[in-house]
Write an enzyme that holds these catalytic residues in place. Sequence first.
Site, PDB file in Angstrom:
ATOM      1  N   MET A  27     -32.692 102.930   2.673  1.00  0.00           N
ATOM      2  CA  MET A  27     -34.127 103.007   2.363  1.00  0.00           C
ATOM      3  C   MET A  27     -34.347 103.828   1.090  1.00  0.00           C
ATOM      4  SD  MET A  27     -36.111 103.138   5.939  1.00  0.00           S
ATOM      5  CE  MET A  27     -35.867 104.879   6.253  1.00  0.00           C
ATOM      6  N   LEU A  30     -31.667 108.481  -2.016  1.00  0.00           N
ATOM      7  CA  LEU A  30     -30.227 108.553  -1.742  1.00  0.00           C
ATOM      8  C   LEU A  30     -29.673 109.963  -1.949  1.00  0.00           C
ATOM      9  CD1 LEU A  30     -29.213 105.184  -3.457  1.00  0.00           C
ATOM     10  CD2 LEU A  30     -29.859 105.595  -1.074  1.00  0.00           C
ATOM     11  N   HIS A  34     -25.233 108.782   1.482  1.00  0.00           N
ATOM     12  CA  HIS A  34     -25.273 107.393   1.010  1.00  0.00           C
ATOM     13  C   HIS A  34     -24.162 107.161  -0.025  1.00  0.00           C
ATOM     14  CE1 HIS A  34     -29.684 108.076   2.027  1.00  0.00           C
ATOM     15  NE2 HIS A  34     -29.393 107.025   2.778  1.00  0.00           N
ATOM     16  N   GLN A  61     -40.044  99.015  10.466  1.00  0.00           N
ATOM     17  CA  GLN A  61     -39.294  99.889  11.371  1.00  0.00           C
ATOM     18  C   GLN A  61     -39.968 101.252  11.532  1.00  0.00           C
ATOM     19  OE1 GLN A  61     -35.686  99.715   8.780  1.00  0.00           O
ATOM     20  NE2 GLN A  61     -35.502 101.892   9.212  1.00  0.00           N
ATOM     21  N   GLY A 147     -23.903 104.331   8.499  1.00  0.00           N
ATOM     22  CA  GLY A 147     -23.495 105.696   8.821  1.00  0.00           C
ATOM     23  C   GLY A 147     -23.453 105.966  10.315  1.00  0.00           C
TER      24      GLY A 147
HETATM   25  P1  AMP Z   1     -31.286 105.372   5.475  1.00  0.00           P
HETATM   26  O1  AMP Z   1     -31.555 105.280   4.007  1.00  0.00           O
HETATM   27  O2  AMP Z   1     -31.667 106.661   6.079  1.00  0.00           O
HETATM   28  O3  AMP Z   1     -31.817 104.173   6.217  1.00  0.00           O
HETATM   29  O4  AMP Z   1     -29.717 105.289   5.634  1.00  0.00           O
HETATM   30  C1  AMP Z   1     -28.986 104.236   5.085  1.00  0.00           C
HETATM   31  C2  AMP Z   1     -27.586 104.285   5.632  1.00  0.00           C
HETATM   32  O5  AMP Z   1     -26.995 105.527   5.278  1.00  0.00           O
HETATM   33  C3  AMP Z   1     -27.539 104.189   7.156  1.00  0.00           C
HETATM   34  O6  AMP Z   1     -26.435 103.402   7.537  1.00  0.00           O
HETATM   35  C4  AMP Z   1     -27.366 105.630   7.569  1.00  0.00           C
HETATM   36  O7  AMP Z   1     -26.707 105.771   8.822  1.00  0.00           O
HETATM   37  C5  AMP Z   1     -26.494 106.150   6.432  1.00  0.00           C
HETATM   38  N1  AMP Z   1     -26.577 107.608   6.319  1.00  0.00           N
HETATM   39  C6  AMP Z   1     -27.698 108.345   6.146  1.00  0.00           C
HETATM   40  N2  AMP Z   1     -27.375 109.665   6.130  1.00  0.00           N
HETATM   41  C7  AMP Z   1     -26.028 109.739   6.304  1.00  0.00           C
HETATM   42  C8  AMP Z   1     -25.097 110.816   6.405  1.00  0.00           C
HETATM   43  N3  AMP Z   1     -25.475 112.078   6.334  1.00  0.00           N
HETATM   44  N4  AMP Z   1     -23.798 110.514   6.596  1.00  0.00           N
HETATM   45  C9  AMP Z   1     -23.379 109.227   6.687  1.00  0.00           C
HETATM   46  N5  AMP Z   1     -24.216 108.171   6.612  1.00  0.00           N
HETATM   47  C10 AMP Z   1     -25.522 108.423   6.422  1.00  0.00           C
END
Ligand code: AMP
Length: 279
Positions: A27, A30, A34, A61, A147
């Site tokens: 989303m 970053l 990420h 969502q 993640g």
């Molecule tokens: P988001 O932008 O929050 O939707 O996250 C995008 C992807 O990055 C998702 O697969 C999350 O699980 C992963 N993610 C977010 N924060 C972390 C983190 N601290 N460690 C590993 N993966 C992450």
Amino acid sequence: MKTIRSLVAMRRWRESAEGRVVLVPTMGALHHGHAALIRRARRLAGSRGKVVVTIFVNPRQFGPLEDFASYPRPLARDLTLCAENGANVVFHPSAEAMYCGEASVWVDEGVLSQTLCGKSRAGHFRGVCTVVAKLFLLAQPSDAVFGEKDWQQLAILRRMVQDLNFSVRVLGHPTVREADGLATSSRNAYLTAGERRDAARIFQELQAAASRPGRPDQVTRVASTGIAKIPGARIDYVEAVDVATLEPLKNRTTSGRLAAAVYLGRSRLIDNVPLPVVS
Ligand code: AMP
């Protein structure tokens, strides 16, 4: 690195792309968590393959009282991070491009999404599954990296791929943490300095409890008691669950995950740690 905004251009790019295509859905806003996912995707894609990062704050969502409008959108910085970590393409569609009018078709996982975060975030995983399915159809990746921080999301997406026969390999990447253990998150920016200091204790309490040999219910009680002592913390849940089914873990003969969601100030923080088998 190429930035693509329209669905037509994304399809056209995909038709001409050769080699493995590895997808990293995000989303935006970053951070180094990420970045680790993008580097993992780069290694998987190899020198001939392509890494596609998607940046899309998916309105479907977010609940009506959640932070969709205020979610940070620092696009220029995000594009730099993607380029520096080896992305070939950033797909950044508008909500209008992704969704034409009211949806009547959704991808709705019906079992794993009923527990943990699903209880307090009605419709959240339906929005996640729908958008990820659409991204899979548009980008047709061989692999997609998610993640482990969002363990429930990962388990649900594995299930979606299995049940809908997507030929995408879903890979989980370990949670990237700050120096004090707090899981790195775009939403950590909402914390005040005091809350930020206390937030690390969520992980520390989970870790301490999971390292004990007790029954799952004892481990959960220890973690809850510790987290409840964090000033201003309000527990949504602390649960020990099976790694794949997310059902409550009954004993320590199979591997589990100790997961928590905790409100701190205006943030809702989630985290999880492995709950190893005890012989
Ligand atoms: P988001 O932008 O929050 O939707 O996250 C995008 C992807 O990055 C998702 O697969 C999350 O699980 C992963 N993610 C977010 N924060 C972390 C983190 N601290 N460690 C590993 N993966 C992450």
